[in-house]
Write an enzyme that holds these catalytic residues in place. Sequence first.
Site, PDB file in Angstrom:
ATOM      1  CG  ASP A  18      -2.062   0.886   1.214  1.00 33.06           C
ATOM      2  OD1 ASP A  18      -2.161   1.692   0.289  1.00 33.06           O
ATOM      3  OD2 ASP A  18      -2.897   0.804   2.134  1.00 33.06           O
ATOM      4  CB  CYS A 242      -6.772   7.171  -1.165  1.00 32.84           C
ATOM      5  SG  CYS A 242      -8.047   7.043  -2.441  1.00 32.84           S
TER       6      CYS A 242
END
Lengths: 332, 332
Positions: A18, A242
């Site tokens: 991530d 994000c």
Amino acid sequence: MNHGNNQRLYINEVATRDGFQMESHFIPTDDKIALIDQLSTLGYAKIEVTSFTSPKAIPALRDGEEVMARIKRKPGVVYTALVPNLRGAERALDVNIDEFNIVMSTSETHNLSNLRMTREQSFAQLAEVIGLARGANVPVNVSLSCVFGCPMEGEVPQQTVLGWIDRFAALGVKGITLCDTTGMAYPTQVQSICSAAMARHPRLDFTAHFHNTRAMGLVNSVAAVEAGIRRFDMSLGGIGGCPYAPGATGNVATEDVVHMLQCMGYDTGMDLDGLISAAAQVAHLVQHELPSQLPRAGHRLTKHQPPADFPEIVARAAAKQGARTSARETLS
Amino acid sequence: MNHGNNQRLYINEVATRDGFQMESHFIPTDDKIALIDQLSTLGYAKIEVTSFTSPKAIPALRDGEEVMARIKRKPGVVYTALVPNLRGAERALDVNIDEFNIVMSTSETHNLSNLRMTREQSFAQLAEVIGLARGANVPVNVSLSCVFGCPMEGEVPQQTVLGWIDRFAALGVKGITLCDTTGMAYPTQVQSICSAAMARHPRLDFTAHFHNTRAMGLVNSVAAVEAGIRRFDMSLGGIGGCPYAPGATGNVATEDVVHMLQCMGYDTGMDLDGLISAAAQVAHLVQHELPSQLPRAGHRLTKHQPPADFPEIVARAAAKQGARTSARETLS
């Protein structure tokens, strides 16, 4: 808030997937392997090693197979990877992955933006992956995005979240990760959603995944642990984020959360000093400052030196005290 | 964690004192006054306007009298200032301060380093200030430093903290602020110390003052509110810190904490959008980036736009769905 009473918690590292997927330059394969080997000694329950997404879509992780093949796996640690579809699942099986981590969003707009499919299309595709995993006897975890809100739609109704959990539970997945993809979660909401999900599916392994976008990453972690969550995703240095929420940098930082949980009396199984060293290595690899705070501040009991003129300060204070005492003695 | 149930909390702003005193350049007097006048409209219970310390010691706040004299005081808002000694107290009385905020540390080493006196010397000096305040009918609040630990000594025993609270309570002060001067507090400790202090002195007004040094500022605020604390010091933008703990930047940021408390259902009385505007003004005045996160990320329900090609994404997803449906129809 309650003392941890040595309650065992299970920590998953996501920086290598991530985190690294968001970095603008390619982290060399040897460096990834060395870092993961270092992480394997620190007490993690799980490490998300890489992603078997198309190398064109995420070039930062185009070396997934080589990394998985060359790391030294430590018994007891689960080495997982993001698997987006059947093609990725086959690649992951080729390198004997311990678990598939599959991803979709509870928000239609976010799923379309991020995965370029409707939620129903994602679900159909992931159902095929789950079928393949069952045949290969590989457990599946589902990371559900936007569980605590969508940066484009706003609130995601709790019933929507629970509905997607139900559908995946019916397919026999082992675990569900409740992801606060852009840092919209707040403590009472965390308590409510985590409790509802666990009550409904007591046999699923639930994991919480928070971002520190609005400074609530640590308080949300405590809310989750108080609701009964025992598994947590974290990212060394707080890297990752994000792209669909500007300013939304940062998974919650492993070293910051582990430090807090240890202070509170939870058993994280983690080597905190080792984490701080590993975070320094992450900073070296990503070549930018990390959002995490512990590497700068040190443990809460890190001792700092008094000012250089401390002996003179003490001497002057004592002299004043002496002068006062003498004055009082003269008066009496 | 419990819902706030509209419980009223009282927010004190400390950026104009605790924050500005740490800044390397002088904030012009007119700018300070304009900012405080702006803050007065936002719902604060109290604003720490300035410090009546020696202008040589803290030149950043050498304009204390002028600022106090020229701000527009809003009825109901308490305008307080740091008062270190009798000389400062007289200056503060001259400008009709609403409250004296006096300061000492529960740690001998920190008190010597910061105030260049022993704790007993500080206490004796502050007792004189309290005497003067009583004569002038001005309430006194004591900000106790290092209540949750000392960056040089380590743990400060809870009995030591409670002992100093007892001594000030005996002198008739109105309130005590429990200061986490260098961000060493953690939630279970906060719960323990706040509960013990409040149980021992139910009639004192206790305030909590946290730093976000180790990312625990917000979780500690929740721990304090759950222990029954209703008053909180905060600093717009998270400015301020302690020079004796390297890396220890940052009072907890007003906008970040208020946003969380409002999400949780507490009544802070604050205008959150106004706070975000005021934080932008603080950033302009201090001429550096702020540690707070809300001004960058926005409220949790701030809506972001989907990617620019969203209509095409939706159209392609629909076309695929259509293709699948047609294929299925052909087969059946």
